[in-house]
Design a protein around this motif. Sequence first.
Motif, PDB file in Angstrom:
ATOM      1  N   UNK A 141       0.826  -1.210   0.000  1.00 36.02           N
ATOM      2  CA  UNK A 141       0.000   0.000   0.000  1.00 36.02           C
ATOM      3  C   UNK A 141       0.858   1.257   0.000  1.00 36.02           C
ATOM      4  N   UNK A 142       1.936   1.235   0.770  1.00 41.64           N
ATOM      5  CA  UNK A 142       2.857   2.373   0.816  1.00 41.64           C
ATOM      6  C   UNK A 142       3.370   2.703  -0.587  1.00 41.64           C
ATOM      7  N   UNK A 143       3.817   1.676  -1.302  1.00 40.50           N
ATOM      8  CA  UNK A 143       4.372   1.901  -2.636  1.00 40.50           C
ATOM      9  C   UNK A 143       3.291   2.232  -3.648  1.00 40.50           C
ATOM     10  N   UNK A 144       2.063   1.739  -3.446  1.00 41.61           N
ATOM     11  CA  UNK A 144       0.967   2.080  -4.357  1.00 41.61           C
ATOM     12  C   UNK A 144       0.667   3.581  -4.321  1.00 41.61           C
ATOM     13  N   UNK A 366       5.974 -13.132   1.838  1.00 35.97           N
ATOM     14  CA  UNK A 366       4.599 -13.035   1.353  1.00 35.97           C
ATOM     15  C   UNK A 366       4.317 -11.761   0.557  1.00 35.97           C
ATOM     16  N   UNK A 367       5.296 -10.894   0.417  1.00 32.33           N
ATOM     17  CA  UNK A 367       5.058  -9.592  -0.216  1.00 32.33           C
ATOM     18  C   UNK A 367       4.796  -9.690  -1.719  1.00 32.33           C
ATOM     19  N   UNK A 368       4.959 -10.874  -2.311  1.00 32.85           N
ATOM     20  CA  UNK A 368       4.709 -11.042  -3.748  1.00 32.85           C
ATOM     21  C   UNK A 368       3.224 -11.178  -4.074  1.00 32.85           C
ATOM     22  N   UNK A 369       2.388 -11.414  -3.072  1.00 32.21           N
ATOM     23  CA  UNK A 369       0.955 -11.565  -3.314  1.00 32.21           C
ATOM     24  C   UNK A 369       0.329 -10.232  -3.706  1.00 32.21           C
ATOM     25  N   UNK A 370      -0.797 -10.281  -4.418  1.00 34.74           N
ATOM     26  CA  UNK A 370      -1.505  -9.064  -4.790  1.00 34.74           C
ATOM     27  C   UNK A 370      -2.333  -8.554  -3.615  1.00 34.74           C
ATOM     28  N   UNK A 371      -2.799  -7.314  -3.722  1.00 38.03           N
ATOM     29  CA  UNK A 371      -3.586  -6.684  -2.661  1.00 38.03           C
ATOM     30  C   UNK A 371      -4.826  -7.514  -2.334  1.00 38.03           C
ATOM     31  N   UNK A 372      -5.620  -7.884  -3.367  1.00 37.05           N
ATOM     32  CA  UNK A 372      -6.856  -8.624  -3.131  1.00 37.05           C
ATOM     33  C   UNK A 372      -6.580 -10.012  -2.574  1.00 37.05           C
ATOM     34  N   UNK A 373      -5.509 -10.680  -3.049  1.00 36.52           N
ATOM     35  CA  UNK A 373      -5.166 -12.010  -2.544  1.00 36.52           C
ATOM     36  C   UNK A 373      -4.765 -11.958  -1.080  1.00 36.52           C
TER      37      UNK A 373
END
Length: 486
Positions: A141-144, A366-373
């Motif tokens: 979220x920070x990077x988004x 786990x940081x490779x997962x998408x936001x919704x996942x």
Amino acid sequence: MASMKQRVSTPKQTFVQMPAYDNTENLGLGEAVPPRLENFKKVSVIPLVFLVFYGVSGGPFGVEDSVQAAGPLLALLGFLLFPFIWSVPEALITAELGTMFPENGGYVVWVSSALGPYWGFQQGWMKWLSGVIDNALYPILFLDYLKFSVPYLAGGFPRMIAVLVLTLALTYMNYRGLTIVGWIAVVLGVFSILPFVVMGFVAIPKLKLSRWFVVDLRNVDWALYLNSLFWNLNYWDSISTLAGEVENPARTLPRALFYALILVVLGYFFPLLIGTGAIPLNRELWSDGFFADIAKLLGGLWLQLWVLGASALSNMGMFVAEMSSDSFQLLGMAEHGMLPECFAKRSRYGTPLTGILFSASGVVLLSWLSFQEIIAAENFLYCFGMIMEFIAFVKLRMKYPAVYRPYRIPVGTTGAILMCIPPSLLIFAVLALASFKIMALSLLAVMVGFVMQPCLKYSEKKRWLRFSVSSDLRDLHPDCPKGTEP
């Protein structure tokens, strides 16, 4: 000089223990408190309010998907009514059981006392894994938000390096001490809330009430809608794992939960009211980071940059609050002999070093997962843990009605059962709407816990790993010999 938390080897003990209910340490005759541990500062009510705030919310960043999924009216109603279905019962249960068991470990101790150590371990595994998955979301979220100003961080190798550097920096804050984390949360919280107060005043001339009542029930993504509400309004119980670090928890914990509940609800509802009422509706635009665009439309570039900065700092606050909860949970489990003794060792700042390292490693993996996942996976695991918490709450009311509770929800056993029904129904709805991929991965993670606990007990029996139980924890059944409790 004896240690305040003197440890004894207990290779075969499986009994449930309960802390003393006053605010003093339960020291044996002739024991003294080592100066190093005695000097650790306890967390007071104001920092605790913001630790709860960041454990649950951190501001409106991440609620945009609720508008995309269901439109303005359902989004507003969701964040207005959902707290009464979910947040209030969870906060009340946390206040009662957190003051009944004022020690690190929180919900793990509650479930252990009600259902036994095996299920207490499963609770700890699922909640810790859910928390780590949740924490993996905050660097994303920070990077988004930051990618609007720095496009290179939108993906690829630069984004991976940014996630790693950010995780290491925030992990170091947790290592330096919970008191520092608490006051950092206060500063970050004030800075994160202020731009939306300013945005509210700027938006007044542009508000159109009719925009709040737009709804299209034929075009609602119920899975995304419920997951968004659930993710943004849960984790009230996470503060319970820090109860042993709180100053006068019997008084401080309920007050902090009450003030944080008001802050969280207003922190969601007010920005949604502004955003949906001040600009024409385009549901497709309502995704992560859209509040920054709204700020630019309403106030210009300066307000957009302020919202971007507030989002960045908000995600920092949520990260350090979640990691504090996760790492102290592992410390509490080790103090009860559920994890190896190394998890109970503290750094010179009083923080659980091993727990912090394990939690940080999980975030990176786990940081490779998408936001919704991430939201769906953590919600699925969190649901299992909450079911056990509700069962533990009711069973402790029935099994130990006379045990002193500094804060007690003013309902009887029947009222306690009825209070748990609406959130339980919501849990089953969230579970039913999960995708097959998320369901399969989450169930696999649950099964890992089923196998892990017997393996740890076997390693304890073989003395491959050292386990111990803190001697200052009092038995739930003080009249029974240790190891013979029912």
